[in-house]
Design a protein around this motif. Sequence first.
Motif, PDB file in Angstrom:
ATOM      1  N   PRO A 279      -8.380   5.112   6.204  1.00  0.00           N
ATOM      2  CA  PRO A 279      -9.008   5.501   4.930  1.00  0.00           C
ATOM      3  C   PRO A 279      -8.047   6.353   4.098  1.00  0.00           C
ATOM      4  O   PRO A 279      -7.216   7.091   4.647  1.00  0.00           O
ATOM      5  CB  PRO A 279     -10.215   6.335   5.343  1.00  0.00           C
ATOM      6  CG  PRO A 279     -10.414   6.071   6.787  1.00  0.00           C
ATOM      7  CD  PRO A 279      -9.105   5.615   7.358  1.00  0.00           C
ATOM      8  N   ALA A 280      -8.172   6.243   2.795  1.00  0.00           N
ATOM      9  CA  ALA A 280      -7.370   7.070   1.903  1.00  0.00           C
ATOM     10  C   ALA A 280      -7.620   8.531   2.192  1.00  0.00           C
ATOM     11  O   ALA A 280      -8.737   8.930   2.504  1.00  0.00           O
ATOM     12  CB  ALA A 280      -7.696   6.738   0.453  1.00  0.00           C
TER      13      ALA A 280
ATOM     14  N   ILE B  44       0.806  -1.233   0.000  1.00  0.00           N
ATOM     15  CA  ILE B  44       0.000   0.000   0.000  1.00  0.00           C
ATOM     16  C   ILE B  44       0.835   1.277   0.000  1.00  0.00           C
ATOM     17  O   ILE B  44       0.300   2.358  -0.187  1.00  0.00           O
ATOM     18  CB  ILE B  44      -0.994   0.043   1.188  1.00  0.00           C
ATOM     19  CG1 ILE B  44      -0.269   0.190   2.528  1.00  0.00           C
ATOM     20  CG2 ILE B  44      -1.910  -1.167   1.167  1.00  0.00           C
ATOM     21  CD1 ILE B  44      -1.173   0.516   3.707  1.00  0.00           C
TER      22      ILE B  44
ATOM     23  N   ALA C  14     -10.436  10.163   0.382  1.00  0.00           N
ATOM     24  CA  ALA C  14     -11.778   9.541   0.488  1.00  0.00           C
ATOM     25  C   ALA C  14     -12.687  10.337   1.374  1.00  0.00           C
ATOM     26  O   ALA C  14     -12.339  11.096   2.194  1.00  0.00           O
ATOM     27  CB  ALA C  14     -11.656   8.121   1.026  1.00  0.00           C
TER      28      ALA C  14
ATOM     29  N   GLY D 277      -7.364  -5.844   1.864  1.00  0.00           N
ATOM     30  CA  GLY D 277      -8.592  -5.158   1.506  1.00  0.00           C
ATOM     31  C   GLY D 277      -8.419  -3.658   1.641  1.00  0.00           C
ATOM     32  O   GLY D 277      -7.316  -3.164   1.851  1.00  0.00           O
ATOM     33  N   ARG D 278      -9.523  -2.923   1.540  1.00  0.00           N
ATOM     34  CA  ARG D 278      -9.456  -1.468   1.700  1.00  0.00           C
ATOM     35  C   ARG D 278      -9.159  -1.073   3.138  1.00  0.00           C
ATOM     36  O   ARG D 278      -8.520  -0.051   3.380  1.00  0.00           O
ATOM     37  CB  ARG D 278     -10.774  -0.828   1.261  1.00  0.00           C
ATOM     38  CG  ARG D 278     -10.987  -0.816  -0.237  1.00  0.00           C
ATOM     39  CD  ARG D 278     -12.221   0.001  -0.628  1.00  0.00           C
ATOM     40  NE  ARG D 278     -13.325  -0.116   0.305  1.00  0.00           N
ATOM     41  CZ  ARG D 278     -14.341  -0.957   0.184  1.00  0.00           C
ATOM     42  NH1 ARG D 278     -14.403  -1.766  -0.845  1.00  0.00           N
ATOM     43  NH2 ARG D 278     -15.303  -0.990   1.073  1.00  0.00           N
ATOM     44  N   GLN D 279      -9.659  -1.870   4.095  1.00  0.00           N
ATOM     45  CA  GLN D 279      -9.525  -1.489   5.502  1.00  0.00           C
ATOM     46  C   GLN D 279      -8.647  -2.416   6.326  1.00  0.00           C
ATOM     47  O   GLN D 279      -8.181  -2.016   7.391  1.00  0.00           O
ATOM     48  CB  GLN D 279     -10.910  -1.439   6.143  1.00  0.00           C
ATOM     49  CG  GLN D 279     -11.801  -0.379   5.536  1.00  0.00           C
ATOM     50  CD  GLN D 279     -13.167  -0.386   6.161  1.00  0.00           C
ATOM     51  OE1 GLN D 279     -13.750  -1.451   6.410  1.00  0.00           O
ATOM     52  NE2 GLN D 279     -13.696   0.793   6.433  1.00  0.00           N
TER      53      GLN D 279
END
Length: 138
Positions: free
Chosen positions: A134-135, A69, A138, A104-106
Amino acid sequence: MTAADMSAFLDQEFEQVKGDFTIEHVAANQVTVRLNIQEKHLRPGGTVSGPSMFALADVSAYLVTLAMIGPEALAVTTNCSIDFMRKPAAGVDLIAHVRLLKLGRQLSVSDVLIYSEGMPAPVARASLTYAIPPAKNA
């Protein structure tokens, strides 16, 4: 991130562990990290302490997440399960082989096998989950 990128990031963001870890290998969803054993990592009798093995597992799971990431100082451990399976050799470095099982995203989930240098069987196994913030856009 490359091994050099991750080393520089650790030195900058986590000065308290500067010099403790060497990132030996980075590949897609995999990282190999060495704990450079010093006197502070040993318990009575000269073997590596459980907290030092936990730190290796935790940092390694963090690094495999960052490898995918990018630099994110605020990713944090949300779960860890560690099994101490056998006594490490006295005073030798430990080496963690980490696989990123899910990203995943989180959350990221990793599996870590820790070896005492020179021993064929692992001394510990850990499963860790990291929360990814979080990005920023976002």
